[in-house]
Design a protein around this motif. Structure first.
Motif, PDB file in Angstrom:
ATOM      1  N   THR A  20     -12.169   5.997 -13.010  1.00 15.78           N
ATOM      2  CA  THR A  20     -12.497   6.863 -11.879  1.00 15.78           C
ATOM      3  C   THR A  20     -12.559   6.071 -10.586  1.00 15.78           C
ATOM      4  OG1 THR A  20     -13.784   8.297 -13.363  1.00 15.78           O
ATOM      5  CG2 THR A  20     -14.186   8.507 -11.001  1.00 15.78           C
ATOM      6  N   VAL A  21     -13.152   4.893 -10.633  1.00 20.53           N
ATOM      7  CA  VAL A  21     -13.222   4.054  -9.433  1.00 20.53           C
ATOM      8  C   VAL A  21     -11.829   3.669  -8.957  1.00 20.53           C
ATOM      9  CG1 VAL A  21     -13.966   1.803  -8.565  1.00 20.53           C
ATOM     10  CG2 VAL A  21     -15.525   3.185  -9.942  1.00 20.53           C
ATOM     11  N   VAL A  22     -10.955   3.323  -9.881  1.00 21.10           N
ATOM     12  CA  VAL A  22      -9.577   2.977  -9.502  1.00 21.10           C
ATOM     13  C   VAL A  22      -8.880   4.161  -8.858  1.00 21.10           C
ATOM     14  CG1 VAL A  22      -7.324   2.320 -10.416  1.00 21.10           C
ATOM     15  CG2 VAL A  22      -9.375   1.184 -11.251  1.00 21.10           C
ATOM     16  N   ASN A  23      -9.046   5.341  -9.443  1.00 15.17           N
ATOM     17  CA  ASN A  23      -8.361   6.517  -8.906  1.00 15.17           C
ATOM     18  C   ASN A  23      -8.917   6.938  -7.552  1.00 15.17           C
ATOM     19  OD1 ASN A  23      -6.840   6.560 -11.240  1.00 15.17           O
ATOM     20  ND2 ASN A  23      -8.097   8.107 -12.250  1.00 15.17           N
ATOM     21  N   VAL A  24     -10.227   6.767  -7.349  1.00 16.55           N
ATOM     22  CA  VAL A  24     -10.841   7.208  -6.098  1.00 16.55           C
ATOM     23  C   VAL A  24     -10.592   6.202  -4.976  1.00 16.55           C
ATOM     24  CG1 VAL A  24     -13.048   7.695  -4.964  1.00 16.55           C
ATOM     25  CG2 VAL A  24     -12.585   8.625  -7.244  1.00 16.55           C
ATOM     26  N   THR A  25     -10.794   4.927  -5.266  1.00 12.86           N
ATOM     27  CA  THR A  25     -10.647   3.909  -4.216  1.00 12.86           C
ATOM     28  C   THR A  25      -9.205   3.503  -3.992  1.00 12.86           C
ATOM     29  OG1 THR A  25     -10.934   2.069  -5.774  1.00 12.86           O
ATOM     30  CG2 THR A  25     -12.923   3.016  -4.782  1.00 12.86           C
ATOM     31  N   ASP A  28      -4.431  -6.168   8.116  1.00 16.00           N
ATOM     32  CA  ASP A  28      -5.174  -6.785   7.022  1.00 16.00           C
ATOM     33  C   ASP A  28      -6.599  -6.272   6.928  1.00 16.00           C
ATOM     34  OD1 ASP A  28      -5.921  -8.420   4.968  1.00 16.00           O
ATOM     35  OD2 ASP A  28      -6.167 -10.210   6.198  1.00 16.00           O
ATOM     36  N   ASN A  29      -7.196  -5.894   8.064  1.00 17.17           N
ATOM     37  CA  ASN A  29      -8.597  -5.477   8.056  1.00 17.17           C
ATOM     38  C   ASN A  29      -8.786  -3.976   7.818  1.00 17.17           C
ATOM     39  OD1 ASN A  29      -7.631  -4.535  10.436  1.00 17.17           O
ATOM     40  ND2 ASN A  29      -8.917  -5.822  11.758  1.00 17.17           N
ATOM     41  N   ASN A  30      -7.697  -3.216   7.651  1.00 17.20           N
ATOM     42  CA  ASN A  30      -7.882  -1.782   7.408  1.00 17.20           C
ATOM     43  C   ASN A  30      -6.916  -1.198   6.381  1.00 17.20           C
ATOM     44  OD1 ASN A  30      -5.415  -1.476   8.742  1.00 17.20           O
ATOM     45  ND2 ASN A  30      -6.342  -0.804  10.660  1.00 17.20           N
ATOM     46  N   VAL A  31      -6.049  -2.019   5.778  1.00 17.67           N
ATOM     47  CA  VAL A  31      -5.050  -1.486   4.855  1.00 17.67           C
ATOM     48  C   VAL A  31      -5.686  -0.896   3.600  1.00 17.67           C
ATOM     49  CG1 VAL A  31      -4.710  -3.657   3.616  1.00 17.67           C
ATOM     50  CG2 VAL A  31      -2.820  -2.017   3.787  1.00 17.67           C
ATOM     51  N   ALA A  32      -6.909  -1.302   3.291  1.00 23.23           N
ATOM     52  CA  ALA A  32      -7.577  -0.797   2.091  1.00 23.23           C
ATOM     53  C   ALA A  32      -8.367   0.479   2.346  1.00 23.23           C
ATOM     54  CB  ALA A  32      -8.509  -1.873   1.522  1.00 23.23           C
ATOM     55  N   PHE A  33      -8.249   1.065   3.537  1.00 20.39           N
ATOM     56  CA  PHE A  33      -9.073   2.234   3.846  1.00 20.39           C
ATOM     57  C   PHE A  33      -8.642   3.465   3.055  1.00 20.39           C
ATOM     58  CE2 PHE A  33     -10.660   0.812   8.303  1.00 20.39           C
ATOM     59  CZ  PHE A  33     -11.370  -0.198   7.694  1.00 20.39           C
ATOM     60  N   ILE A  34      -7.350   3.683   2.902  1.00 16.38           N
ATOM     61  CA  ILE A  34      -6.864   4.883   2.217  1.00 16.38           C
ATOM     62  C   ILE A  34      -5.725   4.496   1.285  1.00 16.38           C
ATOM     63  CG2 ILE A  34      -7.495   6.418   4.112  1.00 16.38           C
ATOM     64  CD1 ILE A  34      -4.531   6.552   4.832  1.00 16.38           C
ATOM     65  N   GLY A  35      -5.319   5.447   0.431  1.00 12.23           N
ATOM     66  CA  GLY A  35      -4.162   5.264  -0.424  1.00 12.23           C
ATOM     67  C   GLY A  35      -4.402   4.298  -1.569  1.00 12.23           C
ATOM     68  N   SER A  38       0.845  -1.197   0.000  1.00  8.76           N
ATOM     69  CA  SER A  38       0.000   0.000   0.000  1.00  8.76           C
ATOM     70  C   SER A  38       0.871   1.234   0.000  1.00  8.76           C
ATOM     71  CB  SER A  38      -0.926  -0.005   1.220  1.00  8.76           C
ATOM     72  OG  SER A  38      -1.620   1.222   1.337  1.00  8.76           O
ATOM     73  N   ILE A  39       0.391   2.267  -0.668  1.00  8.06           N
ATOM     74  CA  ILE A  39       1.040   3.578  -0.673  1.00  8.06           C
ATOM     75  C   ILE A  39       0.098   4.546   0.030  1.00  8.06           C
ATOM     76  CG2 ILE A  39       2.027   5.420  -2.064  1.00  8.06           C
ATOM     77  CD1 ILE A  39       3.568   2.806  -2.245  1.00  8.06           C
ATOM     78  N   GLN A  40       0.573   5.143   1.158  1.00  8.14           N
ATOM     79  CA  GLN A  40      -0.267   6.028   1.955  1.00  8.14           C
ATOM     80  C   GLN A  40       0.445   7.354   2.206  1.00  8.14           C
ATOM     81  OE1 GLN A  40      -1.721   4.087   5.518  1.00  8.14           O
ATOM     82  NE2 GLN A  40      -1.954   2.105   4.479  1.00  8.14           N
ATOM     83  N   SER A  79       6.286  13.211   0.214  1.00  6.12           N
ATOM     84  CA  SER A  79       6.747  11.947   0.775  1.00  6.12           C
ATOM     85  C   SER A  79       5.538  11.048   1.001  1.00  6.12           C
ATOM     86  CB  SER A  79       7.502  12.167   2.082  1.00  6.12           C
ATOM     87  OG  SER A  79       6.694  12.851   3.024  1.00  6.12           O
ATOM     88  N   PHE A  80       5.804   9.767   1.184  1.00  5.41           N
ATOM     89  CA  PHE A  80       4.718   8.818   1.399  1.00  5.41           C
ATOM     90  C   PHE A  80       5.263   7.601   2.139  1.00  5.41           C
ATOM     91  CE2 PHE A  80       6.564   8.040  -2.800  1.00  5.41           C
ATOM     92  CZ  PHE A  80       6.853   6.694  -2.741  1.00  5.41           C
ATOM     93  N   TYR A  81       4.335   6.797   2.643  1.00  5.39           N
ATOM     94  CA  TYR A  81       4.667   5.550   3.311  1.00  5.39           C
ATOM     95  C   TYR A  81       4.474   4.383   2.338  1.00  5.39           C
ATOM     96  CZ  TYR A  81       4.719   7.668   7.985  1.00  5.39           C
ATOM     97  OH  TYR A  81       5.020   8.426   9.099  1.00  5.39           O
ATOM     98  N   VAL A  82       5.403   3.449   2.368  1.00 10.17           N
ATOM     99  CA  VAL A  82       5.252   2.166   1.681  1.00 10.17           C
ATOM    100  C   VAL A  82       4.895   1.138   2.744  1.00 10.17           C
ATOM    101  CG1 VAL A  82       6.344   0.405   0.251  1.00 10.17           C
ATOM    102  CG2 VAL A  82       6.941   2.815  -0.063  1.00 10.17           C
ATOM    103  N   VAL A  83       3.676   0.648   2.711  1.00  6.18           N
ATOM    104  CA  VAL A  83       3.161  -0.263   3.733  1.00  6.18           C
ATOM    105  C   VAL A  83       3.045  -1.664   3.126  1.00  6.18           C
ATOM    106  CG1 VAL A  83       1.298  -0.684   5.380  1.00  6.18           C
ATOM    107  CG2 VAL A  83       1.860   1.663   4.700  1.00  6.18           C
ATOM    108  N   VAL A  84       3.548  -2.652   3.857  1.00  3.14           N
ATOM    109  CA  VAL A  84       3.446  -4.049   3.416  1.00  3.14           C
ATOM    110  C   VAL A  84       2.784  -4.845   4.531  1.00  3.14           C
ATOM    111  CG1 VAL A  84       4.674  -6.108   2.676  1.00  3.14           C
ATOM    112  CG2 VAL A  84       5.485  -3.852   1.960  1.00  3.14           C
ATOM    113  N   VAL A  85       1.676  -5.497   4.189  1.00  4.69           N
ATOM    114  CA  VAL A  85       0.894  -6.263   5.144  1.00  4.69           C
ATOM    115  C   VAL A  85       0.754  -7.683   4.615  1.00  4.69           C
ATOM    116  CG1 VAL A  85      -1.320  -6.465   6.324  1.00  4.69           C
ATOM    117  CG2 VAL A  85      -0.372  -4.205   5.853  1.00  4.69           C
ATOM    118  N   VAL A  86       0.993  -8.665   5.452  1.00  4.82           N
ATOM    119  CA  VAL A  86       0.773 -10.068   5.092  1.00  4.82           C
ATOM    120  C   VAL A  86      -0.646 -10.443   5.506  1.00  4.82           C
ATOM    121  CG1 VAL A  86       1.516 -12.445   5.445  1.00  4.82           C
ATOM    122  CG2 VAL A  86       3.214 -10.608   5.321  1.00  4.82           C
TER     123      VAL A  86
END
Length: 834
Positions: free
Chosen positions: A475-480, A235-242, A223-225, A264-271
């Motif tokens: 648009t959906v890809v860019n927004v979500t 795992d249950n919240n990584v899809a909330f933003i970014g 994830s990029i945030q 700058s941004f965060y590179v997040v890796v979740v298993v």
């Protein structure tokens, strides 16, 4: 009691001027904090003991906590504006079978992080997995000061009455900042996610973040945030933003500076807790919703590297490269047109000096394999039995003038005896083009022009909703931020504006430009032919293959639409819109076969309405196959039966030139033919050439039907396209063989087009089968096939397929346009129909 006291305190705060923290929402949070951690009297009348400790980094604390006490660890560290270091909290619970979990609350200057141990993560069907070892990285809010002392506290509490033991360790993460083009390795698990910070260097506006692993499973998410608190790293919240995407071995996300105001941004890796999202095995269904499952060892070693993406100069070079390739075809066509015009003007000058011939030139004797007896028999049959005399120039001119008058545009037959002549002429053993080009030229021209107008109408009504749909997808890809929606080659996906993969869209420009060029070439030939007809030139009236350009116009339009719809598909390629990329491929294959058949059978070729209705049926089955065809045996049985029946009906139609009826007596007539021709006298087929073609066609189609029924390929649209291409190639090979057998020759231009097109098709198919992505698998599995760009750091293998296939289709159209130019001076009653 405590809540009432808190409320009184808050009510008093409204009357008395107090500090900011009391007048703000922190007062309410403070009251809730008191309720949560027991500054009140418990059920047993005891007061919770709070112990605060001054703690240090990189020291392991072994302590015990119950519902009677709470431990607070106080940390302080210096934060520098020029140097970023992460802080990581690691917790191990040493007691198994806890009555109640631990609650860890980390209070920072601008954020609060809380988690329980054991950490319960949920998977598919709400299955629960406990983790007793948890590691979390604290977010780092930016500081404006050059150096600042910051404090944070780790509060540990539980509602368990038993003494439970735990280990707490807070350490610094010195490698918290990623550097450009430097690989960094780390280990992550579902309860120990990792994230790192990256700062855009000066002069770099776009970077590509690549995460790789030698391990296919466990499934993970990158994830990029933006730099903010909290960081969503479970795992249950990584899809909330970014932006985020699932991955197994490969993952790549292109990041632009304009999307991150802090540069700058965060590179997040979740298993992930389970592997179903990456195509892994599905575990058994839980018998009880509250059942706990063994999480097992789900640690994964990964590498991350951040590289600068291409610059704007590369975008410009890619566009110029694309335009240069296809505009060179325009230049070459213009030069050839100039040479052809000079040759044509010279021929007209020579004709004005020499006397005109009385008729078309006879065909050159190139060693035809057709027997002289057959030719004589056919010619005698034509002259004696049917009384067709060769028309003079004057009669042809009068016929043409009459055809210019007002006539009905319907597809009626203009034979003298409409029923008897059809049965007599079309059932001759040897047919000539003159036998099958007897209808009024103006009526036939109108008939074939309908192909162009119909496909133009279809294109408009088909393309508009497609464009609207893919814009919605993008648009959906860019927004979500969900990059699992589209199946790009993420290692070579260059964004431009709102488009995520501009290079895949740009490479489709060749279909549009070459389709337009083909329309211009056909228009020139149409104009030249109409002028010759207007001057009553004998070659145009009585010689060569009849010139009908409606199907050519339809083919050029279909090629342009293929480019437009392929570009729309590559805006967001996925499972639901793949038919956009293939619909006009079916159209092109069908139109090419119709054009090949029309050359020698202009009077009996299918009407536009029938042809497009059949193509609509093909597209209908394509959609059904994509939706229902995956492993569905019933669908494959129905499709195979329809495929075989359609092949048989088309074979009968071609063999008898349409002179058969499908009615209640069809079975009786079939049995009669089998008895008289096969059992009684064992005579061979009357039309040997047609029979050879149709037998081979049935063998090929029955084999393809059997393959589909046995293998049931997942990509039904490509399977259907393969059927169309195999039939087209078979008919084209038959046409070329019969043309050579008939003593005809292939001119130099047509031969060059055939050889050039064959070579280009070979290279094009090589790049097509590279398979950089596939919507038949999960997005994570598709990314395993992703590859780097191979041309100008801008185009990938699939873009090269677009370039080469558009050139190959253009060359194929030129072959159909020029392959019978050698017959332009041959009388039609001497050109064989096969």
């Amino acid at each position: 009691m405590v809540l009432r006291n808190c409320w009184k305190s808050r009510h008093k705060e409204r009357r008395d001027p107090l500090p900011f923290w009391t007048r703000s929402g922190f007062g309410v949070l403070f009251c809730l904090y008191i309720i949560q951690f027991g500054y009140s009297t418990g059920a047993e009348g005891t007061t919770k003991t709070v112990v605060q400790k001054d703690a240090e980094f990189d020291v392991t604390y072994n302590d015990t906590v119950t519902n009677d006490n709470q431990i607070i660890y106080a940390f302080n560290h210096t934060v520098s504006r020029n140097k970023t270091e992460g802080v990581r909290v690691s917790v191990d619970v040493l007691t198994v079978g806890l009555e109640s979990p631990f609650l860890f609350v980390v209070r920072q200057k601008q954020a609060v992080l809380s988690f329980q141990v054991p950490l319960i993560l949920r998977g598919l069907y709400q299955r629960k997995y406990p983790y007793f070892h948890v590691g979390r990285t604290l977010c780092q809010p930016p500081t404006r000061a050059a150096s600042e002392m910051q404090y944070f506290f780790v509060d540990v509490s539980t509602l368990s009455s038993l003494g439970t033991h735990y280990q707490l360790r807070v350490s610094r993460v010195y490698s918290f900042t990623l550097h450009t083009d430097k690989k960094f390795s780390f280990t992550a698990s579902p309860s120990q996610p990792q994230y790192f910070k990256y700062n855009f260097p000066d002069g770099v506006d776009t970077v590509i973040v690549k995460v790789t692993s030698e391990m296919t499973f466990p499934c993970s998410v990158m994830s990029i945030q933006d730099i903010q608190c909290p960081v969503y790293d479970l795992d249950n919240n990584v899809a909330f933003i970014g932006m985020y995407q699932t991955m197994t071995r490969k993952g790549a996300i292109t990041v632009q500076r304009k999307d991150f105001p802090s540069n700058s941004f965060y590179v997040v890796v979740v298993v992930k807790t389970e592997d179903e999202a990456c195509g892994g095995p599905l575990r058994f269904y839980p018998l009880r919703p509250d059942e706990l499952f063994d999480a097992g060892n789900r640690s994964k070693v990964l590498d991350v590297v951040v590289s600068p993406a291409i610059s704007s100069e590369v975008y410009v070079m890619g566009m110029l490269f694309c335009l240069g390739i296809f505009l060179s075809f325009y230049l070459l066509t213009f030069l050839m047109a100039c040479v052809d015009n000079r040759r044509y003007a010279f021929s007209l000058l020579s004709q004005s000096v020499e006397p005109l011939n009385d008729g078309c030139s006879p065909p050159a004797d190139n060693g035809s394999t057709l027997s002289s007896e057959a030719v004589t028999d056919s010619a005698t049959s034509t002259d004696n039995n049917y009384g067709y005399l060769e028309r003079t120039l004057d009669s042809v001119g009068r016929s043409r003038q009459e055809s210019l008058s007002s006539v009905e545009e319907d597809d009626y037959d203009t034979l003298a005896d409409i029923d008897s002549d059809k049965n007599i002429v079309r059932t001759k053993k040897f047919l000539y083009v003159s036998d099958l080009s007897r209808k009024d030229k103006r009526v036939l021209s109108k008939k074939y022009q309908i192909y162009f107008w119909n496909i133009a109408t279809i294109a408009v009504f088909y393309a508009l909703p497609v464009v609207q749909l893919v814009i919605t997808y993008q648009t959906v890809v860019n927004v979500t931020g969900n990059q699992d929606i589209c199946y790009y080659n993420f290692l070579c996906a260059h964004p431009l504006g709102a488009l995520s993969a501009f290079n895949n869209i740009l490479s489709n420009l060749g279909y549009v430009l070459l389709g337009l060029l083909f329309l211009l070439i056909v228009l020139k030939r149409d104009i030249v032919h109409n002028r010759a007809m207007y001057r009553n030139e004998l070659n145009a009236l009585e010689c060569g293959i009849p010139k009908h350009f409606g199907l050519f116009y339809a083919m050029g339009t279909a090629l342009m639409m293929e480019g437009l719809l392929s570009a729309c598909y590559h805006v967001c390629p996925n499972y639901t819109n793949f038919q956009f990329d293939t619909s006009f491929m079916y159209m092109i294959a069908g139109l090419c076969m119709l054009k090949l058949y029309q050359k020698r059978h202009p009077d009996i070729n299918a009407s536009a309405y029938t042809a497009y209705a059949c193509l609509a049926g093909v597209i209908f089955f394509s959609v059904l196959g994509v939706v229902f065809g995956r492993g569905n045996m019933v669908f494959w049985i129905v499709f195979s039966v329809i495929h075989i029946l359609a092949t048989l009906l088309l074979s009968i139609q071609l063999y008898y030139m349409g002179r058969w009826r499908l009615d209640s007596g069809i079975v009786r007539r079939i049995m009669n033919i089998i008895y008289t021709d096969c059992i009684r006298q064992c005579s061979g087929p009357m039309y040997v050439d047609r029979m050879v073609l149709l037998v081979m066609g049935n063998i090929v189609n029955w084999s393809l039907a059997a393959y589909g029924l046995i293998e049931r390929p997942n990509d039904f649209a490509s399977y259907l396209l393969a059927i169309a291409i195999c039939n087209l190639l078979l008919y084209f090979a038959f046409y070329i063989i019969m043309k050579l057998r008939s003593g005809e020759r292939i001119q130099c231009l047509a031969l060059v087009c055939i050889l050039f097109t064959a070579v280009v098709w070979g290279f094009a198919l090589f790049f097509f089968f590279q398979g950089l992505s596939t919507w038949q698998k999960t997005p994570a599995e598709s990314r395993e096939h992703n590859r780097e760009c191979i041309v100008l750091s801008f185009f990938d293998d699939h873009d090269i397929w677009h370039f080469l296939s558009s050139i190959a289709m253009f060359g194929s159209f030129l072959v159909l346009l020029t392959m019978d130019d050698d017959l332009d001076t041959v009388q039609r009653d001497k050109i064989y129909a096969f």
